[in-house]
Design a protein around this motif. Structure first.
Motif, short mmCIF file in Angstrom:
data_model
loop_
_atom_site.label_atom_id
_atom_site.label_comp_id
_atom_site.label_asym_id
_atom_site.label_seq_id
_atom_site.Cartn_x
_atom_site.Cartn_y
_atom_site.Cartn_z
N PRO A 71 0.68 -1.42 -0.10
CA PRO A 71 0.20 -0.06 -0.09
C PRO A 71 0.88 1.43 -0.38
N PRO A 72 0.41 2.49 -0.34
CA PRO A 72 1.07 2.96 -0.52
C PRO A 72 1.16 4.00 0.85
N LEU A 73 2.89 4.70 0.86
CA LEU A 73 3.32 5.48 2.01
C LEU A 73 3.55 6.34 2.34
N ARG A 90 5.05 -0.46 21.31
CA ARG A 90 3.84 -0.98 20.92
C ARG A 90 3.07 0.22 19.83
N GLN A 94 2.26 0.41 15.43
CA GLN A 94 1.23 1.13 15.27
C GLN A 94 1.75 2.00 14.12
N SER A 97 3.01 -0.07 11.68
CA SER A 97 1.17 -0.27 10.30
C SER A 97 0.54 0.71 10.00
N MET A 98 0.72 2.13 10.10
CA MET A 98 -0.39 2.57 9.23
C MET A 98 0.48 3.11 8.54
N GLY A 99 1.84 3.64 8.69
CA GLY A 99 2.87 3.79 7.87
C GLY A 99 3.10 4.94 8.10
N GLN A 136 0.39 -7.05 10.05
CA GLN A 136 -0.51 -6.77 10.43
C GLN A 136 -1.20 -5.79 9.61
N ALA A 137 -0.74 -5.14 9.14
CA ALA A 137 -1.11 -4.08 7.75
C ALA A 137 -0.64 -4.32 6.24
N MET A 138 -0.44 -5.54 5.89
CA MET A 138 0.09 -5.87 5.22
C MET A 138 0.78 -4.94 4.20
N ASP A 139 1.95 -4.62 4.73
CA ASP A 139 3.03 -3.89 4.11
C ASP A 139 4.26 -4.17 3.96
N ARG A 141 7.48 -2.35 4.16
CA ARG A 141 8.52 -1.31 4.38
C ARG A 141 8.62 -0.86 5.70
N PRO A 235 -1.97 7.01 16.84
CA PRO A 235 -2.80 6.66 15.86
C PRO A 235 -4.18 7.32 15.49
#
Lengths: 248, 248
Positions: A71-73, A90, A94, A97-99, A136-139, A141, A235
């Protein structure tokens, strides 16, 4: 673990043999068997699928096809006053996962000295908590991470070079007289606009630190009357920056 | 603990005697002594100050003045598929710290059955994790919490009454074809507009659940390609709703 993360060195002729945590996840949580196809990703590279070719004892052999971009970073950098180790792990997961592009772990007046001698900081290897976030986020990078045990050289010597292509400079500070919507107005509808966000320690930045950030063009903004813990603030603020970038 | 939370039953003639966790925090973390003034709040009521009149052994006697309103409470309700107990505690504290009116803990196809027999859910007393969030954020108002072990009666029988004054109905769902900015457009610049947000279990809502929510006027929206853990998704989404309310 929504994604099985692979390391480039593990791949041989499009095959990888997994043991340990990932193999256990495949067997016990996914309950997958030979012939099943799983989502995989190459650290720093593409996403794809892994077809289970063999399972024996504790190992799983996957045949891997890497086909699509992660996904776009978001072009966001994070400056984080070092929190206590359990919280740091943690928050790193987080943020990954959000990038975010880069994370700068910095000292500040209200950071407890002992936090810098934690095993995690001393090892200077943040791969494990970051990979939890990526899985978790399927990233794929990893954010770049650097540790800065001295505040003033970080802000005065290191930051200026970093800030050249980054006009949106945000300092979370309870006494800020702007909202994030005001301070980050330049992000509105600009998905590719870089931003850097500084989040202080429990108890906040001290005046000296706020002044140094201001000298570097940072705009203090307040989150309102509520003081948030860092695993809530990170987050919430990354979510807000992402939303600002989406709004036309 | 940025605020010492008091219970109405503890107050006698503007004085309160503290023991346990709060007294220990005052002695060991704040290192306060007789004559010092601390921030206090009455659960469900006003904020104010507590002046330390006596300290003896493990007890602290405060003289209390309650004078100011807690921060504004965002008119947001949260529907949460029950996560594992350790995560539930964390998310309740996060939600209380950011401010929500009500939290509905619901069952869903992908909620593990055992989560409903956890000590926390069985006790039906969520005061402790919620108070951690209120103490952090300096708020006094506990969100109302209810537990709904059966999904369908919750959505079909309970929800309609609740939704009458709540036009903004949001369903976090990876396959949603809208962004939150599109789904919650009606919140823009409307700080008092009610909103209700439903967040699914690990693995997401199943089709049957999505359909039942849609029948109640919920709009599915996607957070993008990234799948977030609930302790990241809740603050990110509450932060985004708060931001939408602020933008003119």
């Amino acid at each position: 673990m929504n994604l099985i993360l692979l390391h480039p060195r593990e791949l041989t002729n499009q095959h990888v043999t997994l043991t340990g945590r990932r193999a256990e996840h495949i067997r016990k949580i996914l309950r997958a068997t030979v012939g099943d196809t799983l989502r995989v990703g190459m650290l720093g590279g593409l996403l794809g699928t892994g077809c289970i070719r063999e399972m024996a004892g504790n190992t799983v052999l996957l045949e891997v096809q890497l086909t699509s971009e992660p996904p776009p970073l978001p072009p966001t950098d994070l400056i984080l006053a070092v929190p206590r180790p359990i919280m740091l792990k943690r928050v790193l997961a987080q943020a990954a996962s959000m990038g975010v592009s880069r994370i700068f772990l910095v000292n500040a007046n209200r950071v407890e000295k002992s936090f810098f001698s934690s095993t995690l900081i001393q090892s200077n290897d943040f791969t494990e908590p970051l990979c939890l976030g990526l899985e978790q986020a399927m990233d794929t990078r990893l954010p770049e991470i650097s540790v800065h045990p001295r505040f003033r050289p970080f802000v005065e010597d290191f930051l200026p070079g970093l800030l050249r292509d980054c006009p949106i400079r945000l300092l979370a500070h309870p006494e800020g007289d702007r909202t994030i919507a005001q301070a980050a107005e330049g992000l509105l509808g600009q998905p590719d606009q870089r931003a850097i966000l500084a989040i202080g320690p429990e108890g906040g930045w001290v005046d000296f630190e706020v002044q140094r950030f201001k000298e570097q063009g940072f705009m203090p903004f307040s989150l309102g009357a509520r003081i948030l813990r860092v695993d809530t603030a990170v987050p919430a603020l990354l979510g807000q920056l992402s939303l600002l970038r989406q709004i036309p």
